[in-house]
Motif scaffolding. Structure first.
Motif, PDB file in Angstrom:
ATOM      1  N   ARG A 207      43.980  50.112 -51.895  1.00  0.00           N
ATOM      2  CA  ARG A 207      44.966  50.582 -50.803  1.00  0.00           C
ATOM      3  C   ARG A 207      43.598  50.513 -49.620  1.00  0.00           C
ATOM      4  O   ARG A 207      42.433  50.613 -50.423  1.00  0.00           O
ATOM      5  CB  ARG A 207      45.666  51.057 -50.564  1.00  0.00           C
ATOM      6  CG  ARG A 207      44.491  52.478 -51.170  1.00  0.00           C
ATOM      7  CD  ARG A 207      45.739  54.337 -51.501  1.00  0.00           C
ATOM      8  NE  ARG A 207      44.726  55.386 -50.880  1.00  0.00           N
ATOM      9  CZ  ARG A 207      44.369  55.943 -51.854  1.00  0.00           C
ATOM     10  NH1 ARG A 207      44.097  55.705 -53.069  1.00  0.00           N
ATOM     11  NH2 ARG A 207      43.712  56.981 -51.597  1.00  0.00           N
ATOM     12  N   VAL A 208      44.105  50.468 -48.588  1.00  0.00           N
ATOM     13  CA  VAL A 208      43.702  50.330 -47.438  1.00  0.00           C
ATOM     14  C   VAL A 208      43.580  52.025 -46.752  1.00  0.00           C
ATOM     15  O   VAL A 208      44.978  52.582 -46.673  1.00  0.00           O
ATOM     16  CB  VAL A 208      44.050  49.225 -45.941  1.00  0.00           C
ATOM     17  CG1 VAL A 208      43.101  49.395 -45.264  1.00  0.00           C
ATOM     18  CG2 VAL A 208      43.865  48.508 -47.127  1.00  0.00           C
ATOM     19  N   ASP A 209      42.908  53.135 -46.804  1.00  0.00           N
ATOM     20  CA  ASP A 209      42.656  54.074 -46.488  1.00  0.00           C
ATOM     21  C   ASP A 209      42.074  54.629 -45.614  1.00  0.00           C
ATOM     22  O   ASP A 209      40.892  53.856 -45.013  1.00  0.00           O
ATOM     23  CB  ASP A 209      42.173  54.824 -47.066  1.00  0.00           C
ATOM     24  CG  ASP A 209      42.919  56.060 -47.862  1.00  0.00           C
ATOM     25  OD1 ASP A 209      43.612  56.406 -47.713  1.00  0.00           O
ATOM     26  OD2 ASP A 209      42.735  56.889 -48.724  1.00  0.00           O
ATOM     27  N   LYS A 210      42.473  55.356 -45.090  1.00  0.00           N
ATOM     28  CA  LYS A 210      41.631  55.850 -43.583  1.00  0.00           C
ATOM     29  C   LYS A 210      40.871  57.155 -43.754  1.00  0.00           C
ATOM     30  O   LYS A 210      40.787  57.687 -44.607  1.00  0.00           O
ATOM     31  CB  LYS A 210      42.532  56.569 -42.208  1.00  0.00           C
ATOM     32  CG  LYS A 210      43.201  55.686 -41.465  1.00  0.00           C
ATOM     33  CD  LYS A 210      44.454  55.788 -41.303  1.00  0.00           C
ATOM     34  CE  LYS A 210      45.883  55.212 -40.842  1.00  0.00           C
ATOM     35  NZ  LYS A 210      46.449  55.996 -38.971  1.00  0.00           N
ATOM     36  N   SER A 211      39.206  56.903 -42.889  1.00  0.00           N
ATOM     37  CA  SER A 211      38.626  57.778 -43.246  1.00  0.00           C
ATOM     38  C   SER A 211      39.261  58.867 -42.798  1.00  0.00           C
ATOM     39  O   SER A 211      40.409  59.511 -42.054  1.00  0.00           O
ATOM     40  CB  SER A 211      37.100  57.827 -42.352  1.00  0.00           C
ATOM     41  OG  SER A 211      37.717  57.518 -41.034  1.00  0.00           O
ATOM     42  N   MET A 212      38.140  60.092 -42.900  1.00  0.00           N
ATOM     43  CA  MET A 212      38.763  61.617 -42.592  1.00  0.00           C
ATOM     44  C   MET A 212      39.102  61.695 -41.685  1.00  0.00           C
ATOM     45  O   MET A 212      40.069  62.613 -41.155  1.00  0.00           O
ATOM     46  CB  MET A 212      37.260  62.404 -43.172  1.00  0.00           C
ATOM     47  CG  MET A 212      37.383  62.670 -45.053  1.00  0.00           C
ATOM     48  SD  MET A 212      38.010  63.173 -45.491  1.00  0.00           S
ATOM     49  CE  MET A 212      38.020  64.728 -46.253  1.00  0.00           C
ATOM     50  N   LEU A 213      38.341  61.481 -40.424  1.00  0.00           N
ATOM     51  CA  LEU A 213      38.458  61.384 -38.925  1.00  0.00           C
ATOM     52  C   LEU A 213      39.731  60.465 -38.569  1.00  0.00           C
ATOM     53  O   LEU A 213      39.963  60.788 -37.535  1.00  0.00           O
ATOM     54  CB  LEU A 213      37.236  61.177 -38.300  1.00  0.00           C
ATOM     55  CG  LEU A 213      36.270  61.722 -38.611  1.00  0.00           C
ATOM     56  CD1 LEU A 213      34.411  61.870 -37.754  1.00  0.00           C
ATOM     57  CD2 LEU A 213      36.270  63.179 -37.862  1.00  0.00           C
ATOM     58  N   GLY A 214      39.761  59.460 -39.111  1.00  0.00           N
ATOM     59  CA  GLY A 214      41.056  58.523 -39.056  1.00  0.00           C
ATOM     60  C   GLY A 214      40.490  57.476 -37.707  1.00  0.00           C
ATOM     61  O   GLY A 214      40.781  56.781 -37.578  1.00  0.00           O
ATOM     62  N   LEU A 215      38.403  57.196 -38.468  1.00  0.00           N
ATOM     63  CA  LEU A 215      38.294  56.498 -37.237  1.00  0.00           C
ATOM     64  C   LEU A 215      38.118  55.001 -37.589  1.00  0.00           C
ATOM     65  O   LEU A 215      38.726  54.095 -37.532  1.00  0.00           O
ATOM     66  CB  LEU A 215      37.822  56.778 -36.552  1.00  0.00           C
ATOM     67  CG  LEU A 215      37.340  58.218 -35.614  1.00  0.00           C
ATOM     68  CD1 LEU A 215      35.806  58.273 -35.052  1.00  0.00           C
ATOM     69  CD2 LEU A 215      37.945  57.688 -34.141  1.00  0.00           C
ATOM     70  N   THR A 216      37.296  54.529 -38.862  1.00  0.00           N
ATOM     71  CA  THR A 216      37.692  53.626 -39.507  1.00  0.00           C
ATOM     72  C   THR A 216      38.308  53.642 -40.537  1.00  0.00           C
ATOM     73  O   THR A 216      39.036  54.759 -41.354  1.00  0.00           O
ATOM     74  CB  THR A 216      35.997  54.007 -40.549  1.00  0.00           C
ATOM     75  OG1 THR A 216      36.195  54.983 -40.517  1.00  0.00           O
ATOM     76  CG2 THR A 216      35.290  53.498 -39.066  1.00  0.00           C
ATOM     77  N   ARG A 217      38.607  52.049 -40.972  1.00  0.00           N
ATOM     78  CA  ARG A 217      39.320  51.839 -42.408  1.00  0.00           C
ATOM     79  C   ARG A 217      38.411  51.291 -43.265  1.00  0.00           C
ATOM     80  O   ARG A 217      37.575  51.062 -43.369  1.00  0.00           O
ATOM     81  CB  ARG A 217      40.314  51.270 -42.196  1.00  0.00           C
ATOM     82  CG  ARG A 217      41.490  51.560 -41.536  1.00  0.00           C
ATOM     83  CD  ARG A 217      42.528  50.954 -40.844  1.00  0.00           C
ATOM     84  NE  ARG A 217      43.719  51.097 -39.939  1.00  0.00           N
ATOM     85  CZ  ARG A 217      44.679  51.647 -39.963  1.00  0.00           C
ATOM     86  NH1 ARG A 217      45.535  50.450 -41.006  1.00  0.00           N
ATOM     87  NH2 ARG A 217      45.563  51.655 -39.002  1.00  0.00           N
ATOM     88  N   GLN A 218      39.259  52.078 -44.867  1.00  0.00           N
ATOM     89  CA  GLN A 218      38.191  51.011 -45.915  1.00  0.00           C
ATOM     90  C   GLN A 218      39.101  50.810 -47.182  1.00  0.00           C
ATOM     91  O   GLN A 218      40.280  51.427 -46.725  1.00  0.00           O
ATOM     92  CB  GLN A 218      36.991  52.540 -46.440  1.00  0.00           C
ATOM     93  CG  GLN A 218      37.137  53.696 -46.954  1.00  0.00           C
ATOM     94  CD  GLN A 218      36.038  54.399 -46.829  1.00  0.00           C
ATOM     95  OE1 GLN A 218      35.236  53.994 -46.702  1.00  0.00           O
ATOM     96  NE2 GLN A 218      36.179  55.698 -47.324  1.00  0.00           N
ATOM     97  N   ILE A 219      38.640  50.503 -48.393  1.00  0.00           N
ATOM     98  CA  ILE A 219      39.537  50.234 -49.325  1.00  0.00           C
ATOM     99  C   ILE A 219      38.925  50.574 -49.818  1.00  0.00           C
ATOM    100  O   ILE A 219      37.449  51.028 -51.092  1.00  0.00           O
ATOM    101  CB  ILE A 219      39.111  48.334 -49.781  1.00  0.00           C
ATOM    102  CG1 ILE A 219      39.655  47.832 -48.376  1.00  0.00           C
ATOM    103  CG2 ILE A 219      40.316  48.366 -51.227  1.00  0.00           C
ATOM    104  CD1 ILE A 219      39.439  46.116 -48.661  1.00  0.00           C
ATOM    105  N   LYS A 220      39.735  51.345 -51.300  1.00  0.00           N
ATOM    106  CA  LYS A 220      39.734  52.306 -52.257  1.00  0.00           C
ATOM    107  C   LYS A 220      40.553  51.752 -53.416  1.00  0.00           C
ATOM    108  O   LYS A 220      41.255  50.849 -53.227  1.00  0.00           O
ATOM    109  CB  LYS A 220      40.735  53.804 -51.891  1.00  0.00           C
ATOM    110  CG  LYS A 220      40.668  54.748 -50.717  1.00  0.00           C
ATOM    111  CD  LYS A 220      38.353  55.505 -51.620  1.00  0.00           C
ATOM    112  CE  LYS A 220      38.351  56.005 -50.408  1.00  0.00           C
ATOM    113  NZ  LYS A 220      36.761  56.141 -50.800  1.00  0.00           N
ATOM    114  N   ILE A 221      40.154  51.674 -54.423  1.00  0.00           N
ATOM    115  CA  ILE A 221      40.237  50.696 -55.684  1.00  0.00           C
ATOM    116  C   ILE A 221      40.489  51.619 -56.656  1.00  0.00           C
ATOM    117  O   ILE A 221      39.574  52.324 -57.026  1.00  0.00           O
ATOM    118  CB  ILE A 221      39.275  49.653 -55.991  1.00  0.00           C
ATOM    119  CG1 ILE A 221      39.578  48.122 -54.925  1.00  0.00           C
ATOM    120  CG2 ILE A 221      39.461  49.616 -56.687  1.00  0.00           C
ATOM    121  CD1 ILE A 221      38.932  47.397 -55.130  1.00  0.00           C
TER     122      ILE A 221
END
Length: 109
Positions: A64-78
């Motif tokens: 899934r595509v997840d937002k970082s803690m601050l919501g500025l960046t996105r990353q993929i979590k597997i």
């Protein structure tokens, strides 16, 4: 298929035939709860590295595509699981630890 960042990934799909410009991540498409995917996310995706390190046929991945803690960046979590032993896999690059136990046993003489 090769991602825009040069890694081989069986989930990445691109079609440029006759003017089409289609790019998709088949792994993220399977998860309707995920945020939208963009090709730039392939740069930091752990999926190709997991597939390269672990070729177990029983390993299933869910991303899934997840937002970082601050919501500025996105990353993929597997998340990974083993279909054979029905357990969550904590280290997808290594595996569940049960599927290939027979390889570690010495052969009977």
């Amino acid at each position: 298929m090769r991602t825009p960042f040069g890694k081989e990934c069986k989930y990445y799909y691109a079609d440029y035939f006759r003017g089409k410009e289609t790019q998709a991540c088949r792994l993220i498409e399977q998860n309707p709860a995920s945020d939208a995917w963009k090709p730039a996310l392939c740069q930091t995706c752990p999926g190709p590295d997991i597939l390269l390190a672990n070729a177990c046929p029983h390993l299933t991945l869910r991303a899934r595509v997840d937002k970082s803690m601050l919501g500025l960046t996105r990353q993929i979590k597997i998340q990974a699981a083993c279909r054979e032993h029905r357990v969550q896999v904590q280290q997808p690059k290594v595996g569940c630890g049960h599927c290939h136990e027979y390889l570690d046993r010495p052969e009977a003489a």
